[in-house]
Structures are given as C-alpha cells and as structure tokens.
Design a protein around this motif. Sequence first.
Motif, mmCIF file in Angstrom:
data_model
loop_
_atom_site.group_PDB
_atom_site.id
_atom_site.type_symbol
_atom_site.label_atom_id
_atom_site.label_comp_id
_atom_site.label_asym_id
_atom_site.label_seq_id
_atom_site.Cartn_x
_atom_site.Cartn_y
_atom_site.Cartn_z
ATOM 1 N N ILE A 169 0.850 -1.198 0.000
ATOM 2 C CA ILE A 169 0.000 0.000 0.000
ATOM 3 C C ILE A 169 0.881 1.242 0.000
ATOM 4 N N HIS A 170 1.852 1.273 0.910
ATOM 5 C CA HIS A 170 2.826 2.359 0.906
ATOM 6 C C HIS A 170 4.039 1.989 1.759
ATOM 7 N N GLY A 171 5.115 2.716 1.527
ATOM 8 C CA GLY A 171 6.359 2.453 2.240
ATOM 9 C C GLY A 171 7.161 1.365 1.560
ATOM 10 N N THR A 172 8.331 1.098 2.110
ATOM 11 C CA THR A 172 9.202 0.035 1.602
ATOM 12 C C THR A 172 8.771 -1.273 2.249
ATOM 13 N N PRO A 173 8.265 -2.225 1.465
ATOM 14 C CA PRO A 173 7.770 -3.476 2.057
ATOM 15 C C PRO A 173 8.782 -4.104 3.011
ATOM 16 N N GLY A 174 8.254 -4.550 4.160
ATOM 17 C CA GLY A 174 9.092 -5.210 5.152
ATOM 18 C C GLY A 174 9.826 -4.276 6.088
ATOM 19 N N HIS A 175 9.668 -2.968 5.894
ATOM 20 C CA HIS A 175 10.374 -1.993 6.727
ATOM 21 C C HIS A 175 9.380 -1.200 7.580
ATOM 22 N N PRO A 176 9.828 -0.667 8.721
ATOM 23 C CA PRO A 176 8.924 0.040 9.620
ATOM 24 C C PRO A 176 8.097 1.108 8.911
ATOM 25 N N GLY A 177 6.802 1.093 9.203
ATOM 26 C CA GLY A 177 5.868 2.037 8.618
ATOM 27 C C GLY A 177 5.222 1.541 7.340
ATOM 28 N N ALA A 178 5.810 0.536 6.709
ATOM 29 C CA ALA A 178 5.242 0.005 5.464
ATOM 30 C C ALA A 178 3.920 -0.697 5.753
ATOM 31 N N GLN A 179 2.992 -0.548 4.827
ATOM 32 C CA GLN A 179 1.716 -1.235 4.924
ATOM 33 C C GLN A 179 1.482 -2.046 3.658
ATOM 34 N N SER A 180 0.905 -3.230 3.849
ATOM 35 C CA SER A 180 0.562 -4.113 2.737
ATOM 36 C C SER A 180 -0.796 -4.739 3.012
ATOM 37 N N ARG A 181 -1.538 -4.997 1.937
ATOM 38 C CA ARG A 181 -2.833 -5.669 2.046
ATOM 39 C C ARG A 181 -2.630 -7.150 1.719
ATOM 40 N N LEU A 182 -3.022 -8.005 2.646
ATOM 41 C CA LEU A 182 -2.949 -9.444 2.437
ATOM 42 C C LEU A 182 -4.357 -9.970 2.216
ATOM 43 N N SER A 183 -4.537 -10.722 1.143
ATOM 44 C CA SER A 183 -5.828 -11.336 0.845
ATOM 45 C C SER A 183 -5.690 -12.841 0.974
ATOM 46 N N PHE A 184 -6.640 -13.443 1.685
ATOM 47 C CA PHE A 184 -6.624 -14.879 1.933
ATOM 48 C C PHE A 184 -7.911 -15.523 1.450
ATOM 49 N N ARG A 185 -7.811 -16.784 1.090
ATOM 50 C CA ARG A 185 -8.972 -17.606 0.810
ATOM 51 C C ARG A 185 -9.182 -18.452 2.054
ATOM 52 N N ARG A 186 -10.338 -18.285 2.660
ATOM 53 C CA ARG A 186 -10.668 -19.024 3.877
ATOM 54 C C ARG A 186 -11.887 -19.900 3.611
ATOM 55 N N GLY A 187 -12.195 -20.770 4.574
ATOM 56 C CA GLY A 187 -13.319 -21.685 4.429
ATOM 57 C C GLY A 187 -14.633 -21.009 4.096
ATOM 58 N N ARG A 188 -14.875 -19.857 4.677
ATOM 59 C CA ARG A 188 -16.151 -19.164 4.455
ATOM 60 C C ARG A 188 -16.040 -18.047 3.429
ATOM 61 N N GLY A 189 -14.959 -18.020 2.694
ATOM 62 C CA GLY A 189 -14.788 -16.980 1.679
ATOM 63 C C GLY A 189 -13.522 -16.192 1.897
ATOM 64 N N PRO A 190 -13.362 -15.121 1.126
ATOM 65 C CA PRO A 190 -12.124 -14.343 1.208
ATOM 66 C C PRO A 190 -12.035 -13.526 2.500
ATOM 67 N N ALA A 191 -10.789 -13.254 2.900
ATOM 68 C CA ALA A 191 -10.537 -12.407 4.065
ATOM 69 C C ALA A 191 -9.375 -11.494 3.718
ATOM 70 N N GLU A 192 -9.439 -10.274 4.211
ATOM 71 C CA GLU A 192 -8.365 -9.304 3.975
ATOM 72 C C GLU A 192 -7.888 -8.733 5.290
ATOM 73 N N MET A 193 -6.611 -8.393 5.315
ATOM 74 C CA MET A 193 -6.059 -7.694 6.468
ATOM 75 C C MET A 193 -4.959 -6.760 5.991
ATOM 76 N N VAL A 194 -4.657 -5.767 6.793
ATOM 77 C CA VAL A 194 -3.574 -4.834 6.480
ATOM 78 C C VAL A 194 -2.452 -5.059 7.481
ATOM 79 N N GLU A 195 -1.273 -5.318 6.937
ATOM 80 C CA GLU A 195 -0.072 -5.477 7.752
ATOM 81 C C GLU A 195 0.628 -4.122 7.835
ATOM 82 N N THR A 196 1.014 -3.737 9.048
ATOM 83 C CA THR A 196 1.839 -2.554 9.260
ATOM 84 C C THR A 196 3.095 -3.000 9.999
ATOM 85 N N VAL A 197 4.240 -2.839 9.369
ATOM 86 C CA VAL A 197 5.496 -3.239 10.001
ATOM 87 C C VAL A 197 5.850 -2.204 11.061
#
Length: 150
Positions: free
Chosen positions: A39-67
């Motif tokens: 989403i923004h920042g250098t992936p894997g570094h402090p302050g960086a944000q990324s959207r993770l999308s998963f396939r789960r049993g009841r359908g898709p799930a999303e979360m935002v990771e902030t390092v």
Amino acid sequence: MEYTQEIVVSVPRARFIELFDDPANLPKWMEGLISLEPIHGTPGHPGAQSRLSFRRGRGPAEMVETVTRRDLPYAFEATYDAKGVHNITRNEFHESGPDATRWVAHNEFRFSGLMKVVGLLIGKSFPKQSRSFMEAFKTFAESEARADGH
C-alpha cells in the motif's frame, strides 16, 4: 487474548531470515494467501503497509499489515488489522546451534464490535492457525535448505 509459541527450524539463522524476509516465498508456506499488495512504504520496513488477501473456508478475508519493527536477524514485528480484529505480532529469531533457528512468536489479539463475540467462540482457532503457519514455514525452509545443500 495473548499467547506465545515457538518452533525450532533446522536451518541456520542467516538462511532462515533470507527465506522469511522474501515476500515471494509467502505463498509457499502461508496457506490460503491469494495476494500481498504493498500500500505504501518500503515493504518489510517500519511504517510500510501491505494488504494481504486470503482464501478461507467461508470466503475471502483481507487484512492490512503494518510493520512496526525490523531488527533482522533478531526480530520482526508487525500489526495485522481486519474488521473487528487487531493482532500485534512480535517475532524473535534465536540461533539454536550453528544449523538451527528458534523462532518465538508472541501474539496479542484485540477484538471489537461483533468480533468480540466471535473471538470468544472461536478464539482457540487463532493459536492453532499461528502454529500451522509456523510448522508450514519450518517444512518449507528445511526443504529449501536441503535443496541448497545447507
């Protein structure tokens, strides 16, 4: 809800970190991961944000990771936010002899809204899922190390 889990991976810490830190490896061990979108920042570094999308049993799930902390090869910390769930994860990586790494993961989950009730009902599934990811990474890393001749 808080819990700590640990696992010993038969891979030297330098190689462990190389495999753990490469986003291209995530689908190889993080079951259900569909995509990782910076989403923004250098992936894997402090302050960086990324959207993770998963396939789960009841359908898709999303979360935002902030390092929140990157002190490799010793530690990596992040928060993961989804609707009604805030997860704080602190990972520590310890040498366990010359050919192994002890991975200690501290997790704290905070629930809000309807997820407070859901968290009470399915709370025990969170440690199981965390453990499953750790075991999958162990299998992946040890397989990669054997292929590399380590």
